[in-house]
Design a protein around this motif. Structure first.
Motif, PDB file in Angstrom:
ATOM      1  N   ARG A  21       0.836  -1.208   0.000  1.00 51.89           N
ATOM      2  CA  ARG A  21       0.000   0.000   0.000  1.00 51.89           C
ATOM      3  C   ARG A  21       0.866   1.251   0.000  1.00 51.89           C
ATOM      4  NH1 ARG A  21      -4.168  -2.848   3.092  1.00 51.89           N
ATOM      5  NH2 ARG A  21      -3.148  -2.338   5.065  1.00 51.89           N
ATOM      6  N   ASP A  38      -6.003  -0.396  -8.129  1.00 49.74           N
ATOM      7  CA  ASP A  38      -5.985  -1.528  -7.219  1.00 49.74           C
ATOM      8  C   ASP A  38      -6.629  -1.119  -5.896  1.00 49.74           C
ATOM      9  OD1 ASP A  38      -5.317  -4.165  -6.494  1.00 49.74           O
ATOM     10  OD2 ASP A  38      -3.517  -3.479  -5.453  1.00 49.74           O
ATOM     11  N   GLU A  39      -7.641  -1.841  -5.505  1.00 49.96           N
ATOM     12  CA  GLU A  39      -8.379  -1.553  -4.271  1.00 49.96           C
ATOM     13  C   GLU A  39      -8.870  -0.105  -4.252  1.00 49.96           C
ATOM     14  OE1 GLU A  39      -5.713  -2.578  -1.091  1.00 49.96           O
ATOM     15  OE2 GLU A  39      -6.239  -4.696  -1.195  1.00 49.96           O
TER      16      GLU A  39
END
Length: 545
Positions: free
Chosen positions: A351, A415-416
């Motif tokens: 992240r 992504d996410e």
């Protein structure tokens, strides 16, 4: 000392130049092809650069062996000379008689020009090869440019090959040398050997020396590659010392422990394992310790901050692998570089990595680095590309389109729910992405779920290309097209400066071979493919070693 013990007839890893041990990797062959192409054009300058010990002189010597009796060659090996001394050395190499009591630039220039005319009338080419050309002063380089002013209607009478270290590229970007830089017809930056080439290189030299069995384990070859950075000269030093260490320990196979001992003896023990052929400052310092390279400190010093229109040119080296794959990545590690890399946690570091790459300029900065330019992140945009001779192109086409173009590209991923940017440098069989200086390898399906198919790439158009070249046009751009197609077809460089029906047919044939629309018009797509095939040193999507 260890020759008989290992079944060798002579030292296989001597650093002395021996034509029997000539090993031309794919990169050396590309450099050779570039030199041949540049010298086969209408004349001017050809530039070959590379780090210390990568084999530039090897390429040059191989070029000399291929020249016929119709060429007279002047070779300058120590160019730390004034303008007068340089011209006098050229006269000596070309066996030109001159009055040594009259020491003047005009005397030397007139004598050289007369020899150029005599050679041309006798059907001979005149070549000037200068090694370590980064030591030439600005005034000496300007004298070389003036010598190339002598020309016929179709070609220059003097062809000059400049061979040097990466800072030579930096020198030629000075505004006072812009006229010379514009006359460079071919450029190539010679990169170190890959891991696979390092293994081939070691096996080849052992075989030439009479060894028919395996002396270096696979792990040892990998260790040598990591410590040497793929530099042939350092590979020789490491292998020689490692063989000696294995002989002293009464071992018939060289293991990584012996390689590490050899590295300590030649001053390379401080190089990080896993660095591969990525030449960071720590490795370059090892080169200085091991070889005593003159002038290396100038290259290692921090370059000035790049300006908005003239970024600092650095050697086109690959990036530093730092991280292994996140949990979503494929298991295979095709580049064998991950063993020293810290693991990446999807929950934390992954992240953080995405968060650090929210801006496209960070990815563009990486893309510029792949093309050989170090620029500040805030400068890394498409508007800068023309200032350094590149063209930036955005395209929506997805996987197949990018694979066909075969260039690394900036892509946006989601992504996410977080949009971030990366540079894709390989698509098959695994996908390789770079996020700033960090490398991850993922499955194609992972990429396709997060990528909308849009990409941004750079390519190198020939000087003067406006976007379309079609039948009926004439001039230098058409001549470049004719010469390039002739070279790719294995023939002599063409001299046509008119885009006629015959040339249009050649273009259509090239387009069909490369699965392009065969309309006989050279547009962006055709020129991109042609440029990539002609300029072999351009970055491209990589294949697995």
């Amino acid at each position: 000392m260890y020759f008989e013990y290992f079944g060798l007839t002579e030292n296989p890893f001597s650093i002395a130049p021996n034509p029997d041990y000539l090993f031309l990797s794919d990169r050396h062959k590309e450099a050779q092809a570039h030199l041949n192409f540049g010298l086969g054009e209408t004349g001017g300058f050809v530039l070959l650069t590379g780090e210390v010990g990568t084999g530039k002189t090897t390429v040059l010597r191989n070029l000399l062996r291929q020249l016929g009796d119709d060429s007279q060659v002047a070779m300058i090996l120590n160019p730390s000379l004034s303008e007068r001394e340089l011209l006098a050395s050229i006269c000596d190499e070309l066996e030109i008689d001159y009055d040594q009591q009259q020491d003047s630039l005009k005397l030397y220039s007139d004598a050289i020009k007369q020899r150029l005319m005599d050679n041309h009338q006798a059907g001979k080419h005149t070549l000037l090869l200068i090694d370590e050309a980064q030591h030439l002063g600005v005034q000496a380089l300007e004298q070389l440019r003036l010598l190339t002013n002598l020309e016929t209607d179709t070609q220059k009478l003097l062809r000059v090959v400049l061979v040097g270290q990466p800072e030579l590229q930096q020198m030629l970007k000075q505004s006072m040398l812009r006229q010379l830089a514009q006359r460079i017809t071919a450029r190539y930056h010679l990169l170190p050997l890959t891991l696979a080439e390092t293994r081939q290189y070691i096996r080849y030299r052992l075989k030439v020396a009479g060894c028919q069995r395996k002396l270096f384990s696979d792990k040892s070859c990998k260790k040598i590659f990591q410590l040497s950075g793929g530099i042939p000269r350092l590979i020789n030093l490491l292998c020689d010392r490692a063989l000696l260490a294995s002989y002293a320990a009464d071992q018939e196979l060289v293991e990584p422990k012996a390689v590490q001992q050899a590295a300590g003896e030649i001053g390379l023990e401080g190089v990080k394992a896993g660095s591969g052929n990525k030449l960071g400052l720590g490795f370059a310092a090892g080169v200085v310790l091991a070889l005593g390279v003159a002038g290396a400190l100038a290259y290692l010093s921090k370059p000035p901050a790049p300006s908005a229109i003239e970024p600092t040119l650095q050697p086109a080296l690959e990036l530093n692998p730092i991280v292994a794959e996140p949990a979503v990545a494929a298991e295979p590690e095709p580049y064998e570089l991950a063993e020293a890399a810290p693991a990446v946690s999807v929950d934390s570091q992954w992240r953080e990595l995405r968060q650090a790459n929210l801006r496209p300029d960070i990815a563009r900065q990486t893309l510029y680095k792949l093309w050989g330019y170090q620029v500040e992140a805030q400068q890394a945009n498409c508007q800068l590309a023309p200032a350094v001779g590149l063209r930036c192109q955005r395209q929506q086409g997805g996987w197949n389109a990018l694979l066909a173009l075969n260039y690394p590209a900036v892509i946006a991923l989601n992504d996410e729910g977080q949009r971030f940017f990366a540079v894709v440098t390989q698509l098959e069989p695994e996908v390789e992405l770079w996020l700033d200086s960090q490398r991850i390898v993922v499955e194609p399906s992972w990429l396709l779920r997060r990528w909308d198919g849009e990409f941004e790439l750079m390519w190198y158009p020939p000087r003067g290309f406006s976007g379309v070249l079609k039948q009926g046009e004439r001039g230098p751009m058409v001549e470049w097209l004719s010469q390039s197609l002739a070279m790719l077809n294995g023939g002599l460089a063409g001299q046509s400066s008119v885009f006629d029906g015959e040339l249009a047919q050649q273009v259509r044939s090239f387009q069909r071979q490369n699965l392009l629309e065969a309309d006989g018009v050279v547009g962006e797509q055709t020129m991109m493919r042609l440029s990539q095939l002609v300029h072999l040193s351009q970055p491209r999507l990589k294949e697995v070693w």
